[in-house]
Structures are given as C-alpha cells and as structure tokens.
Motif scaffolding. Structure first.
Motif, mmCIF file in Angstrom:
data_model
loop_
_atom_site.group_PDB
_atom_site.id
_atom_site.type_symbol
_atom_site.label_atom_id
_atom_site.label_comp_id
_atom_site.label_asym_id
_atom_site.label_seq_id
_atom_site.Cartn_x
_atom_site.Cartn_y
_atom_site.Cartn_z
ATOM 1 N N ARG A 197 6.237 -10.297 -3.390
ATOM 2 C CA ARG A 197 4.797 -10.048 -3.493
ATOM 3 C C ARG A 197 4.237 -10.848 -4.665
ATOM 4 N NH1 ARG A 197 4.873 -3.460 -2.320
ATOM 5 N NH2 ARG A 197 5.663 -3.664 -0.174
ATOM 6 N N SER A 368 9.433 -5.096 -3.891
ATOM 7 C CA SER A 368 8.858 -4.465 -2.690
ATOM 8 C C SER A 368 9.754 -3.332 -2.219
ATOM 9 C CB SER A 368 8.687 -5.504 -1.577
ATOM 10 O OG SER A 368 9.929 -6.124 -1.271
ATOM 11 N N GLY A 371 8.685 -1.589 0.765
ATOM 12 C CA GLY A 371 8.336 -2.469 1.876
ATOM 13 C C GLY A 371 9.020 -2.101 3.182
ATOM 14 N N GLU A 450 8.065 -9.765 4.677
ATOM 15 C CA GLU A 450 9.026 -8.860 4.063
ATOM 16 C C GLU A 450 10.042 -8.349 5.075
ATOM 17 O OE1 GLU A 450 7.297 -5.759 1.704
ATOM 18 O OE2 GLU A 450 5.880 -7.127 0.718
#
Length: 529
Positions: A197, A368, A371, A450
């Motif tokens: 990110r 993340s 994620g 991701e």
C-alpha cells in the motif's frame, strides 16, 4: 502457411547451452567508450566504484537465493534455453524486474538487479527522505532499512504472449519472488517487511521508472535485526549466483516500443499505478491464506464436519509454522525447488500432504495485514488414507474439512486446466480461491493486486515445502474457472485464482505447455499458421 516448422541455422540459439552462451558473451571484446568516441547516456553514474559494505554483500546473497539462477535449464515460451531460477514463472517469461536501493551514508544507492549473471548495476542515487516518505513505519522513530527491494512489473513481457490476462501474471510471478526474497532475508538475519500500500506513481518517479511502462508492485524493506548481524552470520549463499558489481558502465535502459506502450495503456483501467489508492496501512503478521469461516455453508453449517458429516481430518506438520521450522533449511529448498513436468500414477502419502500444507502456516510481516487473502481447497484424487473428493483447508487448525465425495475423472481435471497434460495423474489439485466480485466492488484495484500477491506468496511456500518432501508440484495460471469451481464445489461469488497440481513427480515427463503456443490459454496451432 503450413503449421509445420522447419529448423534452420537461425534456430541454433534455441539449443545453445546457457553456460556456453554466457561464456561467449563474457569473453566478447569491448572497446573503451572514450577511445571509441561513444558518450554514455545522461543517466549513467560516473562516480568511481565504492567499497562494497558488508551489509550490501549480505543483501546480495539474499537476492541470489531469493531470486537467482540455479542448477539446470528450462525452455521458455520463446523456444529458448535459459538457466533455471529459484522461483517459477508462467512460461518462464518472468515479467518483472528488481531494483535495489542500498542505504549509504547520506543517500540510497540505486542498483538494477539482473538475475542473469547476478549482476548489480548502479543506476543512480535516491534521497533517503523520498523513500522514507513512501515507507514510514508506525514505530517512532522507525528504523531506517538497510535496503529497499522493489519488485517492478513489466506487463508487456507477459501480455505479448497471454494478452490482458498476462497482467495478472506480473503480480503472480513477482509475488513468488517477493515471498522467496522475504524468506531468504529472514534466514540471513534481516527483518523484512513487504509493502503493498504505497503511491505507485510516486514510487515510479523516485525509482526512475516514469514513462518506461513499468509498475512498482511491491517494496520490501530489509532491516538488520538488532540481535543478528547479517554480515557476520555466515548466511548461506547461492553458488550459482555470485554477484557482479558494475558502476558507471553507461548502459542505456531499454525503451518501450509502440506495442509495449499500447499494452501499458490497455491496463490503465485495472492497474493501481494509474489510480492511487488511499487504503490505510495496517502493519502486522498474518498467514498467506484465509481461514474457512466458522459456521459457513462450506462446512455444512457446523464449522467442524463437512457436507458429508465426516469429521475434519487433522494433518501432520502442525508444528511447522514455528520460526525454527522449514525456514532453517530455506537455502537448500530454494536451490532444489523445481516445477514438475508430469506425475506418476501413484498415491501421495498422507503425511507428505500435511507437511506440504504446513508451509502455509508461516506468517509474514506486511503493511496490509487486513488485506484480502485467498482460501484453499484441495481436490484429492489419490492420497493414502484420505477419500477422494473436495476439502476446505483451515491453516489455523491445520485440518481438512470434507465437502463432497468424488474427485472427478482425470480427463475432467485435464480439461479444467485447459488441456495441460502435465496435471494428468496428479494426486491432487490445490485451488486458491476468493470472492472476486465483492472484493473488486468493495476494494477495487488494490484488492486485485493484494489478492494475487498473497496467492503467489502462498504458492511459493507450497513449492518450497513440496521440495522438502520430495513431492512434485507445478503452478498453473491457465485454467477454466467454471470447470475448476465445479470440481472443488465452489459456488456464489467464489472463484479460483490460482491452481497447483501435486503428486509423485515423473522425471521422464516433458512439459509441452512451454512450447511456443499458449496451449494453457486455449490457443492452438491454427492461430499461429
């Protein structure tokens, strides 16, 4: 035009021994640019070669193990021979590049890492503040990393063979390398953090990629552990990747052609590079696959038995998620990992299956941690003491939840994998899946990036664990989503995003899907006549 190809003298390069080819290249005579009247390009660094710090040498070992050449050779989709590498790739195309920013006294020294020959070529400097601004950690003050490795996707390298789907392979192939570099760094005494990110447009500016049809997809910070000195740790090295350091050689970067620029423009609607994402960072450690939700329909509404009413199957290797588990043998696994070219019609041991899946229990530190991650289903065809059928895997408990009986016929499995005969006789399929529609609707392009990164990371850990058990494994990016979903019982928004086949490896098999035609994408010889 006939589809029958004829050999000619121009085809000799296809059969040239990679080591012989390298020798020929390394022994070429090159004139001094000053006496030949050549002028290095403006971006070339002309500073005298610095002394290489010991930490840089340790990081070069990490790169050589994480993404370096190894013993053996493979045939690429372009019908050429190339040295095998420590990570797999769709068609051996490797549609990504690596840049490394080494921390110096006042700046980061930026190098291009060329995996062929393990060459580190200096291309400039980066202000420390510009990188720190991209990667600021939540700690105060944050430790300054010893290096930042940038995994840079080059979509055209794959899209020219696979069309727009090739863009996804940049994330998958780059994710394999990122996972391997992270594991190599841990073994060498570094504390790696994977960053997904960040502002890719700003990163491209900082790294000198603007206008070159390349996308920074992951940044990996390598910071020396306070308890382990990487340079003094005697970290394992790849004997096939001895680093060569080059400084100010005037090499001009390759400029994208018209076709590459058109391909680059075609992914504007799906790439995070073209639309900065503001998803907040969440640092932490998490596993690379999602747990099966308790009480979900996939578990028959109980969270323990499956649709058949059979209790969950506990697997061997539940203790292998510990730091002293398979990571201790990473160097050996990285250098012996290979993609299976075919499988023997023999059952896989139940314990071997458990040990392979245990590779998914390791955790990785990322920005993340909240994620999207793919879940895993296992289509068992021939495993000792486990009935054929579909199973959901839960990494937290390291168990398989039975879902349905029957594993489908071999022909159905081959058809679902776009007629890639490599899967014939495989003991099982591993299917990474996720609710694609809701994810893309709720999280957009960042979720796409991701999700595929984490799926590749999971696949790489499976590949390494399989190498440790002598289990054959191969990754498949080409498959029929509907047919695969039917085989493993996926429904609703769940879709397969990556498939791996496992079993007893057949060392005599030939992997025909590496022929020049993309059979895995349903393209036959008639399209190339």
């Amino acid at each position: 035009m006939s589809t029958v190809e004829t050999r000619s003298d121009t085809d000799l390069n296809e059969r040239l021994d990679p080591l012989l080819a390298r020798f020929w290249d390394e022994t070429r005579l090159r004139a001094n640019p000053q006496t030949a009247g050549e002028t290095p390009f403006a971006g070339a660094a002309q500073a005298p070669p610095p002394d290489i710090p010991s930490s840089w040498t340790a990081i070069s070992k990490v790169l050589g193990l994480g993404y370096g050449e190894r013993a053996g050779a493979v045939i690429t989709k372009g019908r050429t021979l190339m040295r095998a590498r420590t990570t797999p790739s769709a068609g051996a195309l490797y549609p990504f590049e690596l840049l490394v920013a080494f921390r110096g006294a006042t700046t980061y020294e930026l190098y291009d890492y060329e995996v062929a020959g393990c060459c580190l070529r200096r291309i400039g400097t980066v202000e420390q503040g510009s990188l720190d601004g991209l990667l600021t950690l939540p700690q105060a003050p944050a430790p300054q990393p010893d290096a930042v490795v940038a995994v840079v996707g080059r979509p055209w390298a794959s899209m020219r063979k696979y069309g727009r789907r090739g863009y996804l392979y940049t994330h998958l192939d780059g994710g394999h390398a990122a996972a391997n570099i992270t594991l190599a760094a841990e073994g060498a005494g570094f504390l790696p953090v994977t960053h997904l990110r960040f502002d890719r447009d700003t990163a491209a500016e900082v790294l000198g990629l603007t206008g070159r049809c390349r996308e920074p997809q992951a940044l990996i910070t390598l910071t020396a552990s306070p308890t382990t000195a990487p340079a003094a740790a005697g970290a394992a090295a790849n004997p096939f990747a001895v680093p060569i350091w080059r400084h100010g050689d005037g090499t001009r970067p390759e400029e994208p052609g018209t076709a590459e620029q058109e391909a680059w423009r075609s992914v504007r609607s799906i790439s995070t590079f073209h639309r900065p994402d503001d998803t907040p960072r969440r640092y932490g450690s998490s596993r690379t696959v999602a747990a099966v939700p308790q009480g979900s329909g996939a578990l028959g509404g109980t969270g323990t038995p499956g649709d058949s009413g059979t209790a969950a199957i506990a697997l061997a290797g539940a203790d292998r998620g510990r730091p002293d588990g398979p990571r201790a043998a990473f160097a050996h696994l990285a250098l012996t990992r290979a993609s299976a070219k075919g499988f023997l019609p023999a059952a896989l041991g139940e314990e071997a299956l458990g040990q392979v899946l245990a590779g998914l229990r390791q955790e990785t530190t990322t920005d993340s941690a909240d994620g999207p991650r793919a879940a895993l289903r296992v289509l068992v065809h021939s495993v000792e003491n486990i009935a054929p059928g579909s199973y959901a895997y839960t990494p937290d408990r390291h168990v398989l939840h039975p879902l349905s009986g029957g594993a489908g016929t071999q022909e159905a499995v081959v058809a679902s994998c776009m007629n890639q005969d490599v899967v014939r006789s495989a003991a099982l399929l591993l299917v990474l899946h996720a609710p694609i529609g809701p994810l893309l609707g709720g999280r957009g392009r960042q979720a796409l990036a991701e999700l595929h990164h984490h799926a590749a990371s999971a696949a790489q850990r499976l590949c390494l664990a399989a190498a440790g058990q002598g289990v054959g494994i191969t990754c498949l990016g080409g498959f029929d989503t509907d047919l695969v979903s039917r085989l493993v019982g996926l429904d609703g928004p769940e879709e397969a995003i990556y498939v791996l086949a496992c079993g007893r490896p057949d060392e005599r098999a030939v992997k025909w899907d590496r022929a020049p035609i993309a059979y895995s994408h349903g393209r036959g010889p008639a399209l190339h006549s």
